[in-house]
Scaffold this motif. Sequence first.
Motif, PDB file in Angstrom:
ATOM      1  N   CYS A   1       0.869  -1.174   0.000  1.00 16.54           N
ATOM      2  CA  CYS A   1       0.000   0.000   0.000  1.00 16.54           C
ATOM      3  C   CYS A   1       0.911   1.231   0.000  1.00 16.54           C
ATOM      4  CB  CYS A   1      -0.844  -0.037   1.271  1.00 16.54           C
ATOM      5  SG  CYS A   1      -2.022   1.300   1.412  1.00 16.54           S
ATOM      6  N   LEU A   2       0.348   2.368  -0.370  1.00 13.67           N
ATOM      7  CA  LEU A   2       1.160   3.590  -0.364  1.00 13.67           C
ATOM      8  C   LEU A   2       1.178   4.222   1.041  1.00 13.67           C
ATOM      9  CD1 LEU A   2      -0.043   5.067  -3.777  1.00 13.67           C
ATOM     10  CD2 LEU A   2       1.893   3.567  -3.320  1.00 13.67           C
ATOM     11  N   LEU A   3       1.294   3.396   2.017  1.00 15.73           N
ATOM     12  CA  LEU A   3       1.385   3.755   3.439  1.00 15.73           C
ATOM     13  C   LEU A   3       0.236   4.653   3.913  1.00 15.73           C
ATOM     14  CD1 LEU A   3       5.187   4.180   4.160  1.00 15.73           C
ATOM     15  CD2 LEU A   3       3.810   2.130   4.096  1.00 15.73           C
ATOM     16  N   ASP A   4       0.143   5.873   3.401  1.00 17.71           N
ATOM     17  CA  ASP A   4      -0.950   6.741   3.820  1.00 17.71           C
ATOM     18  C   ASP A   4      -2.196   6.289   3.051  1.00 17.71           C
ATOM     19  OD1 ASP A   4      -2.869   8.850   3.826  1.00 17.71           O
ATOM     20  OD2 ASP A   4      -1.310  10.197   4.533  1.00 17.71           O
ATOM     21  N   TRP A   5      -3.111   5.662   3.809  1.00 22.30           N
ATOM     22  CA  TRP A   5      -4.176   4.937   3.125  1.00 22.30           C
ATOM     23  C   TRP A   5      -5.131   5.849   2.353  1.00 22.30           C
ATOM     24  CZ3 TRP A   5      -9.593   4.014   4.080  1.00 22.30           C
ATOM     25  CH2 TRP A   5     -10.097   3.007   3.252  1.00 22.30           C
ATOM     26  N   LYS A   6      -5.316   7.075   2.864  1.00 19.21           N
ATOM     27  CA  LYS A   6      -6.208   7.984   2.131  1.00 19.21           C
ATOM     28  C   LYS A   6      -5.561   8.421   0.828  1.00 19.21           C
ATOM     29  CE  LYS A   6      -9.526   9.438   5.355  1.00 19.21           C
ATOM     30  NZ  LYS A   6     -10.258  10.514   5.988  1.00 19.21           N
ATOM     31  N   GLN A   7      -4.255   8.614   0.863  1.00 21.26           N
ATOM     32  CA  GLN A   7      -3.546   8.930  -0.382  1.00 21.26           C
ATOM     33  C   GLN A   7      -3.660   7.747  -1.344  1.00 21.26           C
ATOM     34  OE1 GLN A   7      -0.858  11.490  -0.971  1.00 21.26           O
ATOM     35  NE2 GLN A   7      -1.654  12.722   0.682  1.00 21.26           N
ATOM     36  N   ASP A   8      -3.563   6.565  -0.782  1.00 19.32           N
ATOM     37  CA  ASP A   8      -3.613   5.360  -1.611  1.00 19.32           C
ATOM     38  C   ASP A   8      -4.957   5.245  -2.312  1.00 19.32           C
ATOM     39  OD1 ASP A   8      -2.086   2.814  -2.220  1.00 19.32           O
ATOM     40  OD2 ASP A   8      -3.969   1.967  -1.517  1.00 19.32           O
ATOM     41  N   THR A   9      -6.039   5.565  -1.589  1.00 23.83           N
ATOM     42  CA  THR A   9      -7.351   5.411  -2.216  1.00 23.83           C
ATOM     43  C   THR A   9      -7.720   6.618  -3.071  1.00 23.83           C
ATOM     44  OG1 THR A   9      -8.315   6.188  -0.169  1.00 23.83           O
ATOM     45  CG2 THR A   9      -8.372   3.841  -0.517  1.00 23.83           C
ATOM     46  N   ASP A  10      -7.266   7.823  -2.663  1.00 25.42           N
ATOM     47  CA  ASP A  10      -7.731   9.016  -3.372  1.00 25.42           C
ATOM     48  C   ASP A  10      -6.781   9.496  -4.471  1.00 25.42           C
ATOM     49  OD1 ASP A  10      -9.655   8.905  -1.469  1.00 25.42           O
ATOM     50  OD2 ASP A  10      -9.111  10.736  -0.429  1.00 25.42           O
ATOM     51  N   TRP A  11      -5.484   9.342  -4.243  1.00 27.46           N
ATOM     52  CA  TRP A  11      -4.524  10.027  -5.096  1.00 27.46           C
ATOM     53  C   TRP A  11      -3.480   9.114  -5.727  1.00 27.46           C
ATOM     54  CZ3 TRP A  11      -6.039  14.581  -6.462  1.00 27.46           C
ATOM     55  CH2 TRP A  11      -6.816  15.336  -5.595  1.00 27.46           C
TER      56      TRP A  11
ATOM     57  N   CYS B   1      -3.034   7.755  -8.420  1.00 26.22           N
ATOM     58  CA  CYS B   1      -2.573   7.961  -9.794  1.00 26.22           C
ATOM     59  C   CYS B   1      -1.334   8.856  -9.849  1.00 26.22           C
ATOM     60  CB  CYS B   1      -3.686   8.505 -10.676  1.00 26.22           C
ATOM     61  SG  CYS B   1      -4.327  10.084 -10.139  1.00 26.22           S
ATOM     62  N   TYR B   2      -1.235   9.803  -8.907  1.00 25.10           N
ATOM     63  CA  TYR B   2      -0.033  10.639  -8.862  1.00 25.10           C
ATOM     64  C   TYR B   2       1.013  10.083  -7.905  1.00 25.10           C
ATOM     65  CZ  TYR B   2      -3.314  13.992 -10.873  1.00 25.10           C
ATOM     66  OH  TYR B   2      -4.244  14.605 -11.653  1.00 25.10           O
ATOM     67  N   VAL B   3       0.521   9.774  -6.688  1.00 30.11           N
ATOM     68  CA  VAL B   3       1.518   9.539  -5.639  1.00 30.11           C
ATOM     69  C   VAL B   3       2.202   8.176  -5.771  1.00 30.11           C
ATOM     70  CG1 VAL B   3       0.492  11.165  -4.029  1.00 30.11           C
ATOM     71  CG2 VAL B   3      -0.218   8.781  -3.958  1.00 30.11           C
ATOM     72  N   LYS B   4       1.668   7.312  -6.602  1.00 33.75           N
ATOM     73  CA  LYS B   4       2.346   6.022  -6.724  1.00 33.75           C
ATOM     74  C   LYS B   4       3.672   6.129  -7.487  1.00 33.75           C
ATOM     75  CE  LYS B   4      -0.258   4.080 -10.633  1.00 33.75           C
ATOM     76  NZ  LYS B   4      -1.247   3.033 -10.921  1.00 33.75           N
ATOM     77  N   HIS B   5       3.946   7.319  -7.958  1.00 34.43           N
ATOM     78  CA  HIS B   5       5.252   7.495  -8.588  1.00 34.43           C
ATOM     79  C   HIS B   5       6.265   8.128  -7.632  1.00 34.43           C
ATOM     80  CE1 HIS B   5       3.249   6.020 -12.007  1.00 34.43           C
ATOM     81  NE2 HIS B   5       2.400   7.023 -12.028  1.00 34.43           N
ATOM     82  N   ASN B   6       5.879   8.198  -6.352  1.00 38.22           N
ATOM     83  CA  ASN B   6       6.780   8.722  -5.314  1.00 38.22           C
ATOM     84  C   ASN B   6       7.306   7.555  -4.474  1.00 38.22           C
ATOM     85  OD1 ASN B   6       6.086  12.022  -4.712  1.00 38.22           O
ATOM     86  ND2 ASN B   6       4.688  10.875  -6.000  1.00 38.22           N
ATOM     87  N   LEU B   7       7.883   6.616  -5.114  1.00 40.56           N
ATOM     88  CA  LEU B   7       8.328   5.470  -4.322  1.00 40.56           C
ATOM     89  C   LEU B   7       9.480   4.747  -5.008  1.00 40.56           C
ATOM     90  CD1 LEU B   7       7.131   2.867  -6.020  1.00 40.56           C
ATOM     91  CD2 LEU B   7       5.034   3.475  -4.861  1.00 40.56           C
TER      92      LEU B   7
END
Length: 809
Positions: free
Chosen positions: A155-165, A167-173
Amino acid sequence: MKLPYSFDDARRAIRITDPRLPQPWINYLSNGDLHAFVSQAGGGLAWWKSPLKNRISRYRQYNLPIDSPGFYTYIREADGTTWSPTWRPVETPLDDWCAEHQPGLTRFIARRGALEATLELFIAPGTNSLIWDISVANHSDAAIKVDVFGYVEFCLLDWKQDTDWACYVKHNLQVEFDTAAQCVAYVYRHFHFNPHLADCPLVTFAASAPVASWSCDRDAFVGNYRDERNPVAVERNACDNQPCLGGDPAAALQVPLTVPAGSAARFQFFLSTEEHAIIAWPRALEAARTTLAHLRTPGTVDQLKASLSAWWANHLDVFQAILPDQDIARQVNTWSPVQSLHTARYSRSISQHAAGVRTLGFRDTCQDMLALAYRRPAQATEMFRYLVSQQYEDGHTPHQCNPVEKLPAESRIHIDNPLWVAMLAHAIISETGDLSLLDEQIPWLNAADNLSHIGSASVWTHLLRITDFIEANLGTHHLPLIHHGDWNDSIGKFAKKGKGESLFAAQQYVFVLGHLAALARARSDEPTAARLDALREKQTAAILACGWDGAWWRRAFDDDGQPVGTASAEFGKIWLNTQSWSVLANVGTPEQNQRAMDSVAELLDTNHCGIMKLTPSFKSFPEVQDPYSGYSPGCGENGAIFCHANTWAIIAEALLGRPDKAWHYYRQLVPHLALQKVGLERYKAEPYAYVSNIIGPENPKYGWANVTQVSGTAAWMDLAVTQYLLGIRPELDGLRVAPCLPSDWPGFTVTRLFRGCTLHIEVRRSNDEPPGLSLDGKALPSPVIPASALADRPSASALLILPKSDVPY
Ligand code: GLC
């Protein structure tokens, strides 16, 4: 009915023999920092400290396929046939299969042909690793080669970011294979909008055996238009060995094994975390290498497993009973204290149903801590201090707070919230006898930001401030104003103009005033005790002036001063909670309270799977324009069997000295018994964990057990049975032994650790011996073992003789 499970009580295990249950039956694995839950089919998710801020793996609670993804293991045989010891995700038919949940550990045993795989999942104290201990046995007379793949979707750790954002934030890893540690290492670094993510952990996935290939990317592992059932990497027998610097992160490892004839091969996967991936890189990576080296050292995994069972034995041994009824003994000795520990950790936040966003409900946590207070008083005290630090200077407390996430508290007023913290103070001090807790200085929560603190006061001042707050918030009937709600969230409907009053909160206030007066007396503060007594008499008089409806207690008064819970109402004529709490608060005559509880038996008890919260259920839109709630009839707060509220009915009947009713209410909700009565396909939930509510008779799904695991039912059922039915209850000056024995029980025995002394307590019905309680052969004047008699004693024996009749002692 042939059930797909059985209990092995000696091993504190439930063995599930068919994975295709109506819904996931989960187990929590945890060491207090790293947590996971896993279902009987291997579905589940892991998080570090907070499921909201540091969710390690994904789990799609509300989507199909249910119960996925999870902690998946693929065993690929030489001919390409692939299967999973967890059955899911591959679902290949197996020759034999079972899953076992035990406190803190889940085991799968699966056989296909000559191969038998055992997979144990656990997290041990002090080591932040979810260990997948895998052993593959070969029952044939020739060596067998297999490839074992372990897979987890991150998961992208911050679960709200994972569900809401995403599409952008998954490239910050960054997910890469660290050759030095031989592990997949995952760092998520989208901290731009969220400073807490600077604390985010490094997540690693490793094996104890050499790996042949690895993957860091979900889509590369799974392949186009496939899913976890048939990942392309497993089909091809090789992962892609590429890092993932953007995309949907995952970790997969391939471990080739040769299993000698008639022998077994064993190795582990480790899903681990290290602190401060970002702010302390590369120290975090160094730490991961050290942790993995330790985990890979022969003997470590077995030591960790042993330390986990020792931890649980220590937790459970505080109260152990030998009872004539094994279905009840199993709850008392294992599954109730297991579940109440989980609710103490997770409040109502996270499970296969609960998404993990709710953090700590204030009153929920106060109640959860009531069951921890007698098993782990130090831990309950630590949480108590935190809860007190969430009180505002005017005496009220928030509805929700976030000790780990450090977000502002939810300041909404539900009138009952502060009352529970006073009950917790009383419970902790009754267990420890340590009044100095009341003198500790604790700050107030700052109303300006609901996060920082201002000033401070003693705990005792904080507790007395609760009474100031309630006194400043009384309505026209002199009962506490509801504001947004009382224990019952939906009751706020009757108080939208700010005038509705709660009879339930009034009873709780009376109860709490009794506790506070007892604490004042224990502090030798007679003037305060007398003042609290006077407040109690005043509030009792207010209840008596308007609360009795003729055959039961009313529930509330609405904004217009009209009674709620009255015989002339079309819906919600009678509500459960004010009947039971009248007994708990000792308000009204014994005749009134017996009559009220008889009304509960006549009108609210389903005599099937629990007591309804109210009846008849309210109708809602579109038929009724200003409904009580949107809940359909029989659901949730509208006429369901609300299990949490059933616990107080049990306690009330026990206090009234009516054992048959009290035990009837207790037994009908023992999950294993309720499931059998209702039927598995209808009941659906775990037979070893309480649920929040069961759909009531006015709904076609009558009997469906909802919102399992994270419910206030857990703690209160534990208290109801240990402290009121078995009757072993800590008090400020000692341990009361006052059971409400079923008429057909000859007696029981309990081992209870109390103030450092292990007490062996026997309760026996006999007409040949003088009735009463004795300690080490010496008769005691009352049914309370004085704490002073136990000082500095490692163990003692108490005997309670009850006459052979239905009359309780
Ligand atoms: C849920 C809430 C709890 C509330 C109850 C009744 O269980 O978590 O806070 O008291 O519902 O409304």
